[in-house]
Design a protein around this motif. Structure first.
Motif, mmCIF file in Angstrom:
data_model
loop_
_atom_site.group_PDB
_atom_site.id
_atom_site.type_symbol
_atom_site.label_atom_id
_atom_site.label_comp_id
_atom_site.label_asym_id
_atom_site.label_seq_id
_atom_site.Cartn_x
_atom_site.Cartn_y
_atom_site.Cartn_z
ATOM 1 N N LEU A 97 0.859 -1.186 0.000
ATOM 2 C CA LEU A 97 0.000 0.000 0.000
ATOM 3 C C LEU A 97 0.892 1.232 0.000
ATOM 4 O O LEU A 97 1.841 1.310 0.788
ATOM 5 N N MET A 98 0.588 2.184 -0.887
ATOM 6 C CA MET A 98 1.336 3.429 -0.938
ATOM 7 C C MET A 98 0.352 4.584 -1.059
ATOM 8 O O MET A 98 -0.534 4.568 -1.902
ATOM 9 N N VAL A 99 0.489 5.552 -0.163
ATOM 10 C CA VAL A 99 -0.303 6.780 -0.211
ATOM 11 C C VAL A 99 0.697 7.928 -0.278
ATOM 12 O O VAL A 99 1.525 8.086 0.624
ATOM 13 N N ALA A 100 0.623 8.702 -1.358
ATOM 14 C CA ALA A 100 1.578 9.784 -1.576
ATOM 15 C C ALA A 100 0.847 11.107 -1.759
ATOM 16 O O ALA A 100 0.373 11.417 -2.844
ATOM 17 N N PRO A 101 0.739 11.904 -0.690
ATOM 18 C CA PRO A 101 0.164 13.247 -0.834
ATOM 19 C C PRO A 101 1.108 14.119 -1.658
ATOM 20 O O PRO A 101 2.324 14.034 -1.517
ATOM 21 N N GLU A 102 0.537 14.955 -2.504
ATOM 22 C CA GLU A 102 1.334 15.834 -3.355
ATOM 23 C C GLU A 102 0.770 17.239 -3.299
ATOM 24 O O GLU A 102 -0.375 17.442 -2.892
ATOM 25 N N SER A 103 1.581 18.209 -3.688
ATOM 26 C CA SER A 103 1.146 19.597 -3.664
ATOM 27 C C SER A 103 1.696 20.337 -4.865
ATOM 28 O O SER A 103 2.818 20.078 -5.302
ATOM 29 N N SER A 104 0.901 21.257 -5.385
ATOM 30 C CA SER A 104 1.379 22.104 -6.477
ATOM 31 C C SER A 104 2.073 23.345 -5.915
ATOM 32 O O SER A 104 2.663 24.119 -6.651
ATOM 33 N N GLU A 105 1.990 23.517 -4.602
ATOM 34 C CA GLU A 105 2.641 24.646 -3.941
ATOM 35 C C GLU A 105 4.006 24.215 -3.422
ATOM 36 O O GLU A 105 4.332 23.037 -3.377
ATOM 37 N N ARG A 106 4.793 25.166 -2.987
ATOM 38 C CA ARG A 106 6.108 24.873 -2.411
ATOM 39 C C ARG A 106 5.923 24.180 -1.059
ATOM 40 O O ARG A 106 5.209 24.677 -0.188
ATOM 41 N N GLU A 143 9.261 17.397 -1.622
ATOM 42 C CA GLU A 143 8.042 16.594 -1.594
ATOM 43 C C GLU A 143 7.940 15.911 -0.237
ATOM 44 O O GLU A 143 8.877 15.920 0.546
ATOM 45 N N TRP A 144 6.779 15.339 0.036
ATOM 46 C CA TRP A 144 6.611 14.596 1.273
ATOM 47 C C TRP A 144 6.998 13.141 1.055
ATOM 48 O O TRP A 144 6.841 12.592 -0.031
ATOM 49 N N TYR A 145 7.501 12.513 2.128
ATOM 50 C CA TYR A 145 7.699 11.078 2.080
ATOM 51 C C TYR A 145 6.330 10.417 1.912
ATOM 52 O O TYR A 145 5.307 11.009 2.231
ATOM 53 N N THR A 146 6.310 9.187 1.414
ATOM 54 C CA THR A 146 5.045 8.488 1.223
ATOM 55 C C THR A 146 4.702 7.646 2.441
ATOM 56 O O THR A 146 5.572 7.276 3.220
ATOM 57 N N PHE A 147 3.425 7.346 2.583
ATOM 58 C CA PHE A 147 2.952 6.373 3.560
ATOM 59 C C PHE A 147 3.011 5.026 2.839
ATOM 60 O O PHE A 147 2.355 4.842 1.819
ATOM 61 N N SER A 148 3.813 4.093 3.337
ATOM 62 C CA SER A 148 3.943 2.771 2.713
ATOM 63 C C SER A 148 3.748 1.688 3.755
ATOM 64 O O SER A 148 4.172 1.837 4.903
ATOM 65 N N ARG A 149 3.144 0.602 3.310
ATOM 66 C CA ARG A 149 2.865 -0.494 4.245
ATOM 67 C C ARG A 149 2.669 -1.779 3.454
ATOM 68 O O ARG A 149 2.022 -1.788 2.416
ATOM 69 N N ASP A 150 3.234 -2.880 3.916
ATOM 70 C CA ASP A 150 2.998 -4.201 3.347
ATOM 71 C C ASP A 150 2.014 -4.938 4.234
ATOM 72 O O ASP A 150 2.077 -4.828 5.465
ATOM 73 N N LEU A 151 1.100 -5.701 3.619
ATOM 74 C CA LEU A 151 0.116 -6.443 4.397
ATOM 75 C C LEU A 151 -0.424 -7.603 3.585
ATOM 76 O O LEU A 151 -0.316 -7.640 2.367
ATOM 77 N N VAL A 152 -1.014 -8.577 4.274
ATOM 78 C CA VAL A 152 -1.700 -9.702 3.654
ATOM 79 C C VAL A 152 -3.162 -9.586 4.069
ATOM 80 O O VAL A 152 -3.482 -9.738 5.246
#
Length: 191
Positions: A97-106, A143-152
């Motif tokens: 699972l990867m959640v990557a918030p992004e922004s068009s601003e600085r 940029e922000w680091y991503t939220f990452s997680r492995d799961l079954v």
């Protein structure tokens, strides 16, 4: 055009460029018939081979994509929750699972997100709040680091992923769920 194809074409173009430069440099110093083609050909073959390997690796990631979307973020209207429903096909396979918030601003400040994923029975598989710090790669915008997680998941069927953005400034959220046993997935355009 897929990212895998772009990687392969870039490798071919690099091989042609470097090989052409090797021929040009030799041709400047000696008659055309004395130009050695050994180095230019090896440069082309090496670049194409590397491009093929990286293209294969990227297509493997693409093939394992179960669900992927880039959704609009809340901007300044926080907290804001967005739901992403998807269907798990291989319940006993490892999913990433990867959640990557992004922004068009600085980007200058860390942000907080809460990620919750529940299965068909409503049981939470992920229920976690994290602060995502800022990282600034060389010569690129921060940029922000991503939220990452492995799961079954443990169960096949409909699952629901909820992403709650708790800090302002997020203009889009990139979500990807990978399935290690999936082979026919596709990435969204641009990835």
């Amino acid at each position: 055009m897929s990212t895998s194809m772009i990687i392969l074409l870039a490798a071919v173009a690099s091989g042609l460029l470097f090989g052409g430069l090797a021929v040009y440099e030799q041709a400047r110093r000696m008659p055309w018939r004395q130009v050695s083609w050994k180095a230019p050909i090896w440069l082309l073959v090496g670049c194409v081979a590397l491009g093929g390997v990286f293209s294969f690796l990227d297509s493997d990631v693409a093939g394992q994509t179960l669900y992927e979307v880039e959704a609009d973020g809340p901007g300044a209207a926080v907290p804001s929750t967005t739901s992403f429903p998807f269907v798990v096909q291989h319940a006993t396979a490892e999913h990433d699972l990867m959640v990557a918030p992004e922004s068009s601003e600085r980007i200058t400040e860390p942000i907080r997100v809460h990620v919750r994923m529940s299965g068909p029975d409503g049981r939470s598989l992920v229920d976690e709040e994290r602060t995502l710090d800022v990282r600034c790669p060389d010569d690129e915008p921060c940029e922000w680091y991503t939220f990452s997680r492995d799961l079954v998941p443990g169960r096949a069927g409909p699952h629901d992923l909820e992403v709650t953005v708790l800090s302002p400034g997020v203009t889009s959220v990139h979500v990807r769920v990978g399935d290690a046993e999936k082979t026919d997935g596709e990435r969204i355009p641009g990835y």
